[in-house]
Scaffold this motif. Structure first.
Motif, PDB file in Angstrom:
ATOM      1  N   ALA A 235       0.832  -1.205   0.000  1.00 57.95           N
ATOM      2  CA  ALA A 235       0.000   0.000   0.000  1.00 57.95           C
ATOM      3  C   ALA A 235       0.868   1.258   0.000  1.00 57.95           C
ATOM      4  O   ALA A 235       0.539   2.254  -0.661  1.00 57.95           O
ATOM      5  CB  ALA A 235      -0.933  -0.003   1.207  1.00 57.95           C
ATOM      6  N   ALA A 236       1.998   1.223   0.710  1.00 56.48           N
ATOM      7  CA  ALA A 236       2.905   2.374   0.736  1.00 56.48           C
ATOM      8  C   ALA A 236       3.472   2.656  -0.652  1.00 56.48           C
ATOM      9  O   ALA A 236       3.562   3.814  -1.082  1.00 56.48           O
ATOM     10  CB  ALA A 236       4.042   2.115   1.727  1.00 56.48           C
ATOM     11  N   ILE A 237       3.843   1.600  -1.365  1.00 55.78           N
ATOM     12  CA  ILE A 237       4.338   1.779  -2.741  1.00 55.78           C
ATOM     13  C   ILE A 237       3.236   2.343  -3.618  1.00 55.78           C
ATOM     14  O   ILE A 237       3.452   3.267  -4.421  1.00 55.78           O
ATOM     15  CB  ILE A 237       4.867   0.452  -3.294  1.00 55.78           C
ATOM     16  N   GLY A 238       2.021   1.807  -3.481  1.00 58.27           N
ATOM     17  CA  GLY A 238       0.904   2.297  -4.269  1.00 58.27           C
ATOM     18  C   GLY A 238       0.595   3.760  -4.009  1.00 58.27           C
ATOM     19  O   GLY A 238       0.291   4.522  -4.936  1.00 58.27           O
ATOM     20  N   LEU A 239       0.686   4.192  -2.750  1.00 57.61           N
ATOM     21  CA  LEU A 239       0.425   5.596  -2.422  1.00 57.61           C
ATOM     22  C   LEU A 239       1.460   6.515  -3.062  1.00 57.61           C
ATOM     23  O   LEU A 239       1.117   7.595  -3.571  1.00 57.61           O
ATOM     24  CB  LEU A 239       0.415   5.774  -0.909  1.00 57.61           C
ATOM     25  N   ALA A 240       2.719   6.109  -3.046  1.00 58.92           N
ATOM     26  CA  ALA A 240       3.759   6.925  -3.680  1.00 58.92           C
ATOM     27  C   ALA A 240       3.523   7.041  -5.184  1.00 58.92           C
ATOM     28  O   ALA A 240       3.694   8.118  -5.775  1.00 58.92           O
ATOM     29  CB  ALA A 240       5.143   6.336  -3.393  1.00 58.92           C
ATOM     30  N   GLN A 241       3.123   5.951  -5.807  1.00 56.15           N
ATOM     31  CA  GLN A 241       2.811   5.980  -7.232  1.00 56.15           C
ATOM     32  C   GLN A 241       1.580   6.827  -7.505  1.00 56.15           C
ATOM     33  O   GLN A 241       1.525   7.581  -8.476  1.00 56.15           O
ATOM     34  CB  GLN A 241       2.572   4.555  -7.722  1.00 56.15           C
ATOM     35  N   LEU A 242       0.581   6.707  -6.653  1.00 54.83           N
ATOM     36  CA  LEU A 242      -0.663   7.444  -6.852  1.00 54.83           C
ATOM     37  C   LEU A 242      -0.432   8.945  -6.779  1.00 54.83           C
ATOM     38  O   LEU A 242      -1.066   9.725  -7.509  1.00 54.83           O
ATOM     39  CB  LEU A 242      -1.681   6.999  -5.806  1.00 54.83           C
ATOM     40  N   GLU A 243       0.469   9.361  -5.910  1.00 52.57           N
ATOM     41  CA  GLU A 243       0.799  10.779  -5.768  1.00 52.57           C
ATOM     42  C   GLU A 243       1.296  11.364  -7.083  1.00 52.57           C
ATOM     43  O   GLU A 243       1.090  12.544  -7.378  1.00 52.57           O
ATOM     44  CB  GLU A 243       1.873  10.941  -4.682  1.00 52.57           C
ATOM     45  N   ARG A 244       1.932  10.522  -7.910  1.00 47.09           N
ATOM     46  CA  ARG A 244       2.552  10.985  -9.157  1.00 47.09           C
ATOM     47  C   ARG A 244       1.800  10.504 -10.395  1.00 47.09           C
ATOM     48  O   ARG A 244       2.265  10.708 -11.519  1.00 47.09           O
ATOM     49  CB  ARG A 244       4.010  10.473  -9.197  1.00 47.09           C
ATOM     50  N   PHE A 245       0.647   9.883 -10.189  1.00 44.63           N
ATOM     51  CA  PHE A 245      -0.035   9.244 -11.302  1.00 44.63           C
ATOM     52  C   PHE A 245      -0.535  10.248 -12.335  1.00 44.63           C
ATOM     53  O   PHE A 245      -0.415  10.022 -13.544  1.00 44.63           O
ATOM     54  CB  PHE A 245      -1.216   8.404 -10.786  1.00 44.63           C
ATOM     55  N   ASP A 246      -1.085  11.355 -11.897  1.00 49.29           N
ATOM     56  CA  ASP A 246      -1.617  12.342 -12.835  1.00 49.29           C
ATOM     57  C   ASP A 246      -0.509  12.879 -13.739  1.00 49.29           C
ATOM     58  O   ASP A 246      -0.670  12.966 -14.960  1.00 49.29           O
ATOM     59  CB  ASP A 246      -2.283  13.481 -12.066  1.00 49.29           C
TER      60      ASP A 246
END
Length: 375
Positions: A235-246
């Motif tokens: 989940a921590a990896i996913g959150l970091a990716q989500l922050e930069r997804f846009d």
């Protein structure tokens, strides 16, 4: 020149390590606050409340188990990854295949109607958003399913962030399953997301992902599930990716536009045009080879002579040709002419946020040279 390069910048790596440190300090390594935050933050992207699970395959299997497909037929596109059909098989279903349509790369409504006529016991219909494209034909497919009272399952493994007429992937079916595998536009290293039609079904998803446990603190189980949990580390990896997804998606769109601008200079290569109303996430950049060009030969020459690797196909082998399904007596590929043509003719150009314009030009130049030799 790799087909894919997954990059975490310094800020992303620090964010992940800080979040993992928080989890280690708290002792909550699964079903904790990182997971809850991740689920809340993906909701705007998938259009409704969702649960995070261990993989996209787990998301599909959970959906099929909640629907109750055991002993019945699930219809699956013949052109998809093996996991789409395997999830239904693991849930106890018999699968049959449906041809694709070439405009939106989705399920062909006419082929679906014929398959429904063959099978009076259909428990679910599955659509796949190939290459991150949500086919406009999904409206007709969904209407057909509603008229017959059949749940529609979206395999949106490719399609996190994609939209059709403004509506996000994951909102067209009864359930929407997403993959967070490293090759996808959003990754948690391993993981998946499942959207559900309402709170009751979502609660069942959350119980099934934790062995059917009634509550995390309780030792009571009211249904057989499995270990389909997403860990706090993932989940921590996913959150970091989500922050930069846009920002990453905007970069993919800009890179795709550059390919659009220059692809006409490559002899015989024809780009795939995304249908009107579709906002794809840039997961794949598709183009079609001319008749008579062998893709395996082309890819080998690109690697050997230019050091260029094309991305993986979506897909080069139809499900009816997979050894597991041929052993089950699957119908031959000739019964799926559109999918057979697509599987033989498409290529995927390398497309990821860190690719440079020079690398794109190198790819195009290599294609130009080798196709001139092969055509």
């Amino acid at each position: 020149m790799p087909a894919l390069r997954l990059r975490f910048d310094v800020a992303a790596r620090r964010e992940v390590t800080d979040r993992v440190d928080e989890a280690l300090a708290s002792g909550a390594l699964t079903l904790g606050p990182q997971l809850a935050e991740f689920e809340a933050r993906v909701e705007p992207w998938v259009g409704r409340e969702a649960a995070a699970v261990s993989s996209g395959s787990a998301a599909l299997e959970i959906a099929f188990r909640i629907i109750g497909v055991a002993g019945r037929t699930v219809l699956v596109p013949v052109n998809t990854f093996f996991a789409t059909a395997a999830a239904a098989v693991r849930a106890g279903a018999v699968v049959d295949f449906v041809d694709m349509e070439l405009d939106g790369l989705g399920l062909d409504p006419a082929s679906l109607a014929r398959a429904l006529d063959r099978h009076p016991d259909v428990a679910a219909v599955t659509v796949v958003h190939i290459g991150g494209v949500i086919s406009p034909a999904i409206h007709q497919v969904a209407a057909t399913c509603r008229a017959r009272g059949i749940p529609l399952v979206e395999d949106a493994a490719h399609a996190f962030g994609s939209r059709l007429d403004g509506a996000p992937a994951g909102t067209f079916g009864t359930y929407g399953a997403f993959s967070l595998y490293p090759t996808k536009v959003l990754t948690s290293a391993e993981g998946g997301i499942l959207t559900a039609p309402g709170p009751a079904e979502l609660n069942t998803v959350r119980r099934l992902r934790d062995h059917g446990r009634v509550a995390y603190e309780a030792g009571l189980h009211d249904c057989p599930g499995s270990n389909w949990r997403m860990s706090e580390v993932h989940a921590a990896i996913g959150l970091a990716q989500l922050e930069r997804f846009d920002a990453a998606t905007r970069a993919r769109h800009a890179l795709a536009a550059r390919y659009d601008e220059h692809l006409s200079g490559v002899p015989g290569l024809r780009r795939y045009d995304v249908p009107a109303g579709v906002t794809a996430n840039g997961y794949k950049y598709l183009a079609y080879l001319p008749d008579g060009v062998d893709r395996a030969t082309l890819k080998a020459r690109l690697r050997t002579h230019h050091g260029v690797a094309l991305a993986g196909e979506v897909y080069d082998t139809l499900l009816c040709e997979q050894p597991y399904f041929t052993a089950q007596g699957a119908p031959p590929a000739r019964d799926f002419p559109q999918a057979r043509w697509f599987a033989a003719h498409h290529i995927c150009l390398p497309l990821y946020p860190s690719i440079t314009p020079d690398q794109q030009q190198r790819t195009l130049a290599a294609l130009r040279t080798e196709l001139a030799n092969l055509c």
